[in-house]
Design a protein around this motif. Structure first.
Motif, PDB file in Angstrom:
ATOM      1  N   ALA A 111      74.017  33.029 114.747  1.00 16.21           N
ATOM      2  CA  ALA A 111      73.036  33.727 114.262  1.00 16.21           C
ATOM      3  C   ALA A 111      73.263  34.565 115.389  1.00 16.21           C
ATOM      4  CB  ALA A 111      71.913  32.424 114.896  1.00 16.21           C
ATOM      5  N   VAL A 112      72.575  36.420 115.068  1.00 20.51           N
ATOM      6  CA  VAL A 112      71.923  37.130 116.068  1.00 20.51           C
ATOM      7  C   VAL A 112      70.349  37.113 115.387  1.00 20.51           C
ATOM      8  CG1 VAL A 112      74.729  37.589 115.915  1.00 20.51           C
ATOM      9  CG2 VAL A 112      73.153  38.812 114.537  1.00 20.51           C
ATOM     10  N   LEU A 113      70.097  38.389 116.657  1.00 23.00           N
ATOM     11  CA  LEU A 113      69.163  38.598 117.019  1.00 23.00           C
ATOM     12  C   LEU A 113      69.402  40.623 116.259  1.00 23.00           C
ATOM     13  CD1 LEU A 113      65.613  39.030 117.069  1.00 23.00           C
ATOM     14  CD2 LEU A 113      66.078  40.069 119.259  1.00 23.00           C
ATOM     15  N   PRO A 169      74.969  20.533 122.575  1.00 25.50           N
ATOM     16  CA  PRO A 169      75.719  20.231 120.678  1.00 25.50           C
ATOM     17  C   PRO A 169      75.442  21.108 119.446  1.00 25.50           C
ATOM     18  CG  PRO A 169      74.093  18.243 121.732  1.00 25.50           C
ATOM     19  CD  PRO A 169      73.867  19.174 122.736  1.00 25.50           C
ATOM     20  N   THR A 170      76.384  21.494 118.808  1.00 23.65           N
ATOM     21  CA  THR A 170      75.639  22.035 117.488  1.00 23.65           C
ATOM     22  C   THR A 170      75.897  20.825 115.951  1.00 23.65           C
ATOM     23  OG1 THR A 170      78.484  22.374 117.188  1.00 23.65           O
ATOM     24  CG2 THR A 170      77.083  23.650 118.365  1.00 23.65           C
ATOM     25  N   THR A 171      75.742  21.376 115.244  1.00 18.62           N
ATOM     26  CA  THR A 171      75.351  20.406 114.180  1.00 18.62           C
ATOM     27  C   THR A 171      76.673  20.762 112.716  1.00 18.62           C
ATOM     28  OG1 THR A 171      73.053  20.406 114.030  1.00 18.62           O
ATOM     29  CG2 THR A 171      74.329  19.803 112.355  1.00 18.62           C
ATOM     30  N   GLY A 172      77.407  19.927 112.677  1.00 20.55           N
ATOM     31  CA  GLY A 172      78.131  19.887 111.367  1.00 20.55           C
ATOM     32  C   GLY A 172      79.316  19.823 112.014  1.00 20.55           C
ATOM     33  N   GLY A 173      80.847  20.324 111.312  1.00 24.32           N
ATOM     34  CA  GLY A 173      81.992  20.414 111.755  1.00 24.32           C
ATOM     35  C   GLY A 173      82.131  21.615 112.952  1.00 24.32           C
ATOM     36  N   GLY A 174      83.770  22.378 112.878  1.00 24.48           N
ATOM     37  CA  GLY A 174      84.339  23.110 113.994  1.00 24.48           C
ATOM     38  C   GLY A 174      83.364  24.465 114.099  1.00 24.48           C
ATOM     39  N   LEU A 175      83.553  25.131 115.135  1.00 22.71           N
ATOM     40  CA  LEU A 175      83.301  26.325 115.282  1.00 22.71           C
ATOM     41  C   LEU A 175      83.924  27.263 115.976  1.00 22.71           C
ATOM     42  CD1 LEU A 175      79.997  25.605 117.408  1.00 22.71           C
ATOM     43  CD2 LEU A 175      79.873  25.775 114.809  1.00 22.71           C
ATOM     44  N   ALA A 176      83.941  28.728 115.094  1.00 22.18           N
ATOM     45  CA  ALA A 176      84.933  29.827 115.534  1.00 22.18           C
ATOM     46  C   ALA A 176      83.821  30.628 115.012  1.00 22.18           C
ATOM     47  CB  ALA A 176      86.404  29.992 114.272  1.00 22.18           C
ATOM     48  N   SER A 177      84.288  31.624 116.342  1.00 19.14           N
ATOM     49  CA  SER A 177      83.339  33.076 116.518  1.00 19.14           C
ATOM     50  C   SER A 177      84.050  33.897 115.292  1.00 19.14           C
ATOM     51  CB  SER A 177      82.824  33.012 117.329  1.00 19.14           C
ATOM     52  OG  SER A 177      82.167  34.382 117.556  1.00 19.14           O
ATOM     53  N   SER A 178      83.589  34.457 114.890  1.00 21.36           N
ATOM     54  CA  SER A 178      84.471  35.811 114.111  1.00 21.36           C
ATOM     55  C   SER A 178      84.752  37.155 115.558  1.00 21.36           C
ATOM     56  CB  SER A 178      83.263  36.321 112.848  1.00 21.36           C
ATOM     57  OG  SER A 178      82.050  36.855 113.412  1.00 21.36           O
ATOM     58  N   GLY A 179      83.514  37.300 115.736  1.00 25.69           N
ATOM     59  CA  GLY A 179      84.530  37.694 117.410  1.00 25.69           C
ATOM     60  C   GLY A 179      83.345  39.318 116.660  1.00 25.69           C
ATOM     61  N   SER A 180      83.041  39.750 115.651  1.00 27.38           N
ATOM     62  CA  SER A 180      82.490  40.621 115.394  1.00 27.38           C
ATOM     63  C   SER A 180      80.872  41.280 115.500  1.00 27.38           C
ATOM     64  CB  SER A 180      82.608  41.150 113.442  1.00 27.38           C
ATOM     65  OG  SER A 180      81.899  40.075 112.630  1.00 27.38           O
ATOM     66  N   LEU A 181      80.701  40.542 115.840  1.00 28.93           N
ATOM     67  CA  LEU A 181      78.882  39.960 115.795  1.00 28.93           C
ATOM     68  C   LEU A 181      78.752  39.600 117.530  1.00 28.93           C
ATOM     69  CD1 LEU A 181      77.133  37.810 113.338  1.00 28.93           C
ATOM     70  CD2 LEU A 181      77.278  39.953 112.889  1.00 28.93           C
ATOM     71  N   GLU A 187      75.273  34.891 110.247  1.00 29.72           N
ATOM     72  CA  GLU A 187      76.537  34.758 109.319  1.00 29.72           C
ATOM     73  C   GLU A 187      78.110  33.924 109.340  1.00 29.72           C
ATOM     74  OE1 GLU A 187      80.878  37.302 109.663  1.00 29.72           O
ATOM     75  OE2 GLU A 187      80.217  36.957 111.554  1.00 29.72           O
ATOM     76  N   LEU A 188      78.218  33.223 107.729  1.00 24.73           N
ATOM     77  CA  LEU A 188      78.913  32.150 107.671  1.00 24.73           C
ATOM     78  C   LEU A 188      80.115  32.111 108.476  1.00 24.73           C
ATOM     79  CD1 LEU A 188      79.429  29.648 105.927  1.00 24.73           C
ATOM     80  CD2 LEU A 188      80.736  30.920 104.437  1.00 24.73           C
ATOM     81  N   VAL A 223      73.146  45.312 115.752  1.00 18.92           N
ATOM     82  CA  VAL A 223      72.968  43.832 116.357  1.00 18.92           C
ATOM     83  C   VAL A 223      72.620  44.611 117.535  1.00 18.92           C
ATOM     84  CG1 VAL A 223      73.946  41.997 117.617  1.00 18.92           C
ATOM     85  CG2 VAL A 223      74.743  42.728 115.123  1.00 18.92           C
ATOM     86  N   GLU A 224      71.568  43.571 118.246  1.00 17.32           N
ATOM     87  CA  GLU A 224      71.019  43.692 119.725  1.00 17.32           C
ATOM     88  C   GLU A 224      71.600  41.904 120.674  1.00 17.32           C
ATOM     89  OE1 GLU A 224      66.867  43.961 119.754  1.00 17.32           O
ATOM     90  OE2 GLU A 224      67.219  45.880 118.630  1.00 17.32           O
ATOM     91  N   GLN A 225      71.729  41.083 120.522  1.00 20.11           N
ATOM     92  CA  GLN A 225      71.353  39.904 121.025  1.00 20.11           C
ATOM     93  C   GLN A 225      72.230  38.816 120.318  1.00 20.11           C
ATOM     94  OE1 GLN A 225      69.539  39.444 124.145  1.00 20.11           O
ATOM     95  NE2 GLN A 225      70.691  37.445 124.434  1.00 20.11           N
ATOM     96  N   VAL A 226      72.994  38.057 120.675  1.00 19.98           N
ATOM     97  CA  VAL A 226      73.590  36.722 119.854  1.00 19.98           C
ATOM     98  C   VAL A 226      72.649  35.174 120.417  1.00 19.98           C
ATOM     99  CG1 VAL A 226      75.947  35.188 120.056  1.00 19.98           C
ATOM    100  CG2 VAL A 226      76.238  38.071 119.507  1.00 19.98           C
ATOM    101  N   LEU A 227      72.407  34.857 119.405  1.00 19.58           N
ATOM    102  CA  LEU A 227      70.935  33.702 119.509  1.00 19.58           C
ATOM    103  C   LEU A 227      72.189  32.486 119.564  1.00 19.58           C
ATOM    104  CD1 LEU A 227      68.752  34.908 116.992  1.00 19.58           C
ATOM    105  CD2 LEU A 227      68.906  34.964 119.509  1.00 19.58           C
ATOM    106  N   GLY A 228      73.208  32.265 119.204  1.00 18.90           N
ATOM    107  CA  GLY A 228      73.719  30.982 119.347  1.00 18.90           C
ATOM    108  C   GLY A 228      74.432  30.544 117.863  1.00 18.90           C
ATOM    109  N   SER A 229      75.102  29.684 118.270  1.00 19.00           N
ATOM    110  CA  SER A 229      76.294  29.587 116.817  1.00 19.00           C
ATOM    111  C   SER A 229      76.018  28.305 116.530  1.00 19.00           C
ATOM    112  CB  SER A 229      77.703  29.299 117.023  1.00 19.00           C
ATOM    113  OG  SER A 229      78.308  30.788 117.684  1.00 19.00           O
ATOM    114  N   GLY A 230      75.795  27.772 115.232  1.00 24.80           N
ATOM    115  CA  GLY A 230      75.498  26.340 115.487  1.00 24.80           C
ATOM    116  C   GLY A 230      76.035  25.635 113.705  1.00 24.80           C
TER     117      GLY A 230
END
Length: 941
Positions: free
Chosen positions: A98-100, A61-73, A115-116, A86-93
């Protein structure tokens, strides 16, 4: 961070899912980047161009409001004109993805880029999200703590906002406990908690203080290289200027970990402590609080019996709903955990472990029986969370030096500065040392006692029984002044020094040190007793010896306070009988020894055996006054009775002690008596027809008192509802049982709460808030006597519902109309413990607690019994002589105590002892009802 699961793939290598490095089979962490390697599910790594990628599925589960991926990272994406790859997508929350990535300008150093991400279509809300993101950047950019990832860059590309942080390779605690599948060892959890508390202490020292507001296992990463707890995700952190603001920010956080006040927008530093404790509870029990009702945490030991009682008590306190009853600062909570690590695991971390430990590093107390080890030794097998040989796959915590400080300037300049410093130090040693040692022996006798070095105390027992053993880092045994027990107070060091001097035969310096100790701590009865003993031993007069069974060590403040109270009451009696060269005892003085059993009733047997050993070589012993608790007294009875040593307890009240031994007596009546008084009061005074009984079956006192009240009330034809079973210290159980009671069709006129003041405060608040209980009163026993009153227990009303029985009250003489007959004890007490009148009306200084009063009466009764033997002309006497003299204290020979008359029966119980009813007013202050109890107060009435 969300949970991450690596999909399984090729089985013939241990490739790192983060950087693609080949690792030796069986390794847990990557040798290159430090990333976690799941040996049970090796990474699927495919080569593509210049980058290696791994598939990661987010399930948490994530924290806060809704999530949307920009698709760019996505892997191989480039930012800042190709600087970051960018090497790795670490996750969204929350509001970020966040990416490595690697920083191509700094040797491809790995960084985390956030990224916001906002799914808001409302421009106003989007700008608020941007401001929150910028606030996180500003917050982190100004922090400089080795366990908080540092912000190294921030930038904007079009409408996209980015933040760059140091990469902290490792495994977060949520992933770890999910992988482990069971509770973590207590030592590991406490060690990581201390490190997080160091971070919180640092955050609290910022101007204004910073509140993280989202502490949970997923946001604590254990570094793969330094094995330390790093705190991440400051996305909803706030600078806590709320005390001066009219309204706080909106409530955020993670359900299961966030405290109640955070949902009301009232978070402060104590809220982070609550969330950290909820995290600790999760790790120690493997019970995820997100899967249960809010703010509900069962006692840790009920889920995981391996958790120590000390840690369970800490969790209970820190998870209290009322923030004012929790630890009030990170430093305070850290100090308590460090004490547990010392006492239970013999763990003494390097003081350099915490770079920002401005509130006090982890150091050993002044009283020490063994030198601290250079490195933390392994704890005893019985204290470990795992069996011997079953090593965890997760690396255990270890003491490591802090990372190097960020410095500027050349190495040559620093080298010259160090060289100059060394030369200056050598010159200082050469020229100043002779002056330091010149005439040193003379200075020791003329300088202030505080100038003496702090002495250590050796754990040894002499052939006469005097001395101590070290049990769980507590000094347990018998002292004539050559050991100081109660050292966790302002004069503790001076008492240790005095004990050492007395042990070496230097009585004069010992007395000087004790006088200095009392100048710092006027109400320290232990120091007063040891000082008075020197008067006795140097007087040349005959004397008798009395032992006080006390509880002066350990972390339970209530237990230690009970020991201090017992000593205060005993000292006033000792001082009275020694005045005028022992005129009250036919010229015989009173010497007092202290037998400390510490924080556990299991230690009593050791102290009792030493008393027996002492009695075999010293025939002046008349008996033992103590111990204050029923469990302690029960464990001492067998040892002392076998040696025919009388024991007179001040406050032990369990019905199990009635007739337990011909040599056991007590001043406080048994629970059956106060249960009967409570039942009569409920029926006659409160006009109660239905009484709901709350009890904790696992607690001897609660069970005994509840049974006594129930039987007495039913004999009076009253209707008993329940019993409703709660658990001491578990607020959720109290709330649950009260809800069960609220669901009953019958409304109780009275709730009889058989328990302690800490739990009844919660009950009062909730009863007052429920309209169904609008006319319900609350009644209980002597353990509801809160010396500080209930005014600070809560902001809710309902105090004036509370009544409880008690065995003594300092204003009892005036309330009963006997003010003119009030004994000199009360004036003596204030003159002794508050000589400068700086604490008028304060318990422990000018106002005696009921424990002090009962301790005084027990000591007085025992010495008067001995006086009757001495007056009969006996030069020598036995335990049977004292026992018979105690049995003769009844009727016209009863002792007038400050808590009422003391008349002893054949079963050891007091006969017709005064029991009073106390009540609490609307302001939380305690008063006594006039003529409300039973018993005979004055001997001649």
């Amino acid at each position: 961070m969300p949970r991450v699961h690596l999909q399984s793939g090729r089985q013939n290598s241990m490739k790192c899912p983060f950087c693609g490095t080949d690792n030796v089979p069986g390794e847990s962490f990557c040798s290159n980047c430090g990333g976690y390697l799941d040996s049970s599910a090796p990474s699927s790594v495919s080569s593509g161009g210049t980058s290696n990628t791994a598939t990661i599925v987010s399930t948490a589960p994530t924290t806060g409001g809704g999530l949307a991926s920009s698709g760019s990272l996505i892997p191989n994406a480039r930012l800042q004109n190709g600087r970051y790859v960018v090497e790795q997508v670490l996750g969204s929350g929350g509001m970020g993805t966040a990416v490595l990535a690697k920083d191509t300008r700094v040797s491809n150093k790995r960084v985390v880029i956030k990224e916001l991400v906002s799914d808001s279509k409302d421009p106003v809300q989007f700008q608020e999200d941007v401001r929150n993101f910028e606030r996180e950047v500003d917050t982190l950019a100004n922090l400089d703590h080795p366990l908080i990832p540092t912000v190294t860059d921030s930038f904007q590309e079009g409408t996209r906002y980015f933040m760059v942080q140091e990469y902290a390779p490792g495994e977060n605690l949520e992933t770890h406990i999910d992988r482990l599948g069971k509770a973590m060892p207590e030592r590991e959890v406490l060690t990581y908690a201390v490190q997080v508390l160091d971070i919180l202490d640092y955050l609290g020292q910022q101007t204004p203080p910073i509140v993280h507001r989202d502490i949970k296992p997923a946001n604590i990463i254990i570094g793969s290289k330094d094995k330390r707890a790093h705190l991440v995700d400051f996305g909803i952190a706030r600078a806590d200027a709320a005390k001066n603001a009219k309204k706080q920010t909106a409530a955020l956080g993670t359900p299961g970990y966030a405290p109640p006040e955070q949902y009301q927008g009232k978070a402060d530093a104590r809220s982070d402590l609550y969330a950290l404790t909820a995290t600790m509870h999760h790790l120690l029990t493997n019970r995820d609080p997100r899967n249960y009702g809010p703010f509900s945490y069962p006692l840790a030991r009920s889920v995981n019996p391996q958790v120590s009682p000390e840690t369970e008590q800490l969790l209970t306190k820190a998870l209290t709903i009322d923030p004012s009853k929790r630890f009030q600062s990170a430093a305070e909570m850290r100090q308590r955990i460090e004490q547990i690590l010392r006492d239970r695991f013999n763990m003494t971390p390097d003081t350099s472990m915490y770079m920002f430990s401005t509130s006090g590093s982890m150091t050993m107390p002044a009283v020490s029986t063994t030198p601290a080890p250079a490195t933390p030794p392994s704890p005893p097998i019985q204290n470990r969370g795992q069996q011997q040989g079953a090593q965890p796959t997760f690396p255990p915590p270890r003491v490591v030096p802090p990372p190097p400080q960020r410095r500027s300037g050349s190495g040559l300049g620093r080298g010259l500065a160090i060289l100059v410093g060394v030369v200056v130090l050598i010159l200082l040693v050469i020229f100043i040392t002779p002056f330091l040692f010149k005439g040193n022996s003379a200075n020791l006798s003329t300088s202030s006692p505080t100038a003496l070095p702090v002495a250590t105390q050796t754990a040894e027992v002499k052939s006469n029984g005097i001395g101590v053993q070290q049990i769980n880092n507590e000094l347990i045994g018998l002292s004539d002044g050559t050991v100081a027990f109660d050292t966790n107070r302002p004069d503790g060091n001076l008492k240790v020094q005095a004990a050492q001097k007395l042990k070496s035969g230097d009585s004069s310096t010992a007395q000087s040190l004790l006088h200095s100790a009392l100048a710092q701590d006027t109400n320290d009865a232990e120091a007063l007793i040891y000082l008075e003993n020197q008067h006795v031993m140097n007087s040349g007069s005959p004397y008798v010896t009395l032992v006080i069974g006390a509880t002066l060590t350990g972390q339970n403040k209530d237990v230690v306070q009970a020991g201090r109270d017992a000593l205060q009451g005993a000292y006033v009696v000792q001082k009275e009988f020694n005045a005028n060269n022992g005129a009250k005892l036919n010229g015989t003085l009173v010497r007092v020894l202290i037998a400390n059993a510490g924080s556990s009733s299991t230690n009593v047997a050791q102290a009792a055996r030493q008393i027996v050993q002492f009695s075999q070589t010293d025939k002046t012993l008349i008996g033992v006054m103590g111990w204050p608790y029923s469990g302690y007294a029960q464990n001492a009875i067998g040892v002392l009775s076998a040696a025919k040593i009388p024991m007179l307890s001040s406050t032990a009240s369990s019905d199990d002690l009635t007739g337990a031994s011909p040599y056991f007596f007590r001043v406080a009546p048994p629970d059956s008596v106060q249960g009967q008084v409570g039942a009569q009061y409920a029926l006659n005074k409160l006009q109660a027809k239905n009484v709901a009984v709350f009890e904790d079956q696992s607690d001897a006192y609660s069970r005994s008192l509840a049974d006594a009240f129930t039987q007495a009330y039913q004999k009076l034809n009253g209707n008993v509802m329940g019993p409703y079973q709660y658990t001491k210290g578990d607020q959720a159980s109290v709330t649950s049982q009260l809800q069960n009671l609220a669901n009953e069709s019958t409304v109780p006129d009275v709730i009889y709460f058989s328990g302690y003041s800490g739990d009844v405060a919660l009950l009062m608040n909730q009863v007052a808030a429920n309209s169904k209980f609008a006319n319900t009163k609350i009644l209980g026993g002597d353990a509801l006597y809160n010396l500080g009153g209930y005014g600070n227990s809560s902001s809710s009303a309902g105090f004036d519902r509370l009544r409880f029985t008690s065995f003594a009250y300092p204003d009892e003489w005036e309330v009963l109309g006997y003010g003119k007959q009030k004994p000199g004890f009360f004036g003596e007490y204030s003159a002794i413990f508050d000589p400068h009148q700086q604490h008028k009306g304060g318990y422990g200084f000018s106002r005696p607690s009921y424990n002090v009063m009962l301790g005084y009466d027990a000591t007085l009764t025992l010495i008067k019994a001995a006086g009757n033997v001495v007056s009969a002309g006996k030069k020598t006497f036995s335990g049977d002589d004292i026992r018979q003299a105690l049995l003769n204290i009844n009727g016209g020979n009863a002792v007038q105590g400050v808590s009422g008359q003391v008349s002893l029966g054949q079963d050891g119980n007091p006969v017709d002892k005064e029991v009073v009813i106390l009540y609490v007013d609307a302001h939380g202050l305690t008063h006594m009802e006039n003529q409300s109890g039973v018993g005979k107060f004055l001997v001649n009435s």
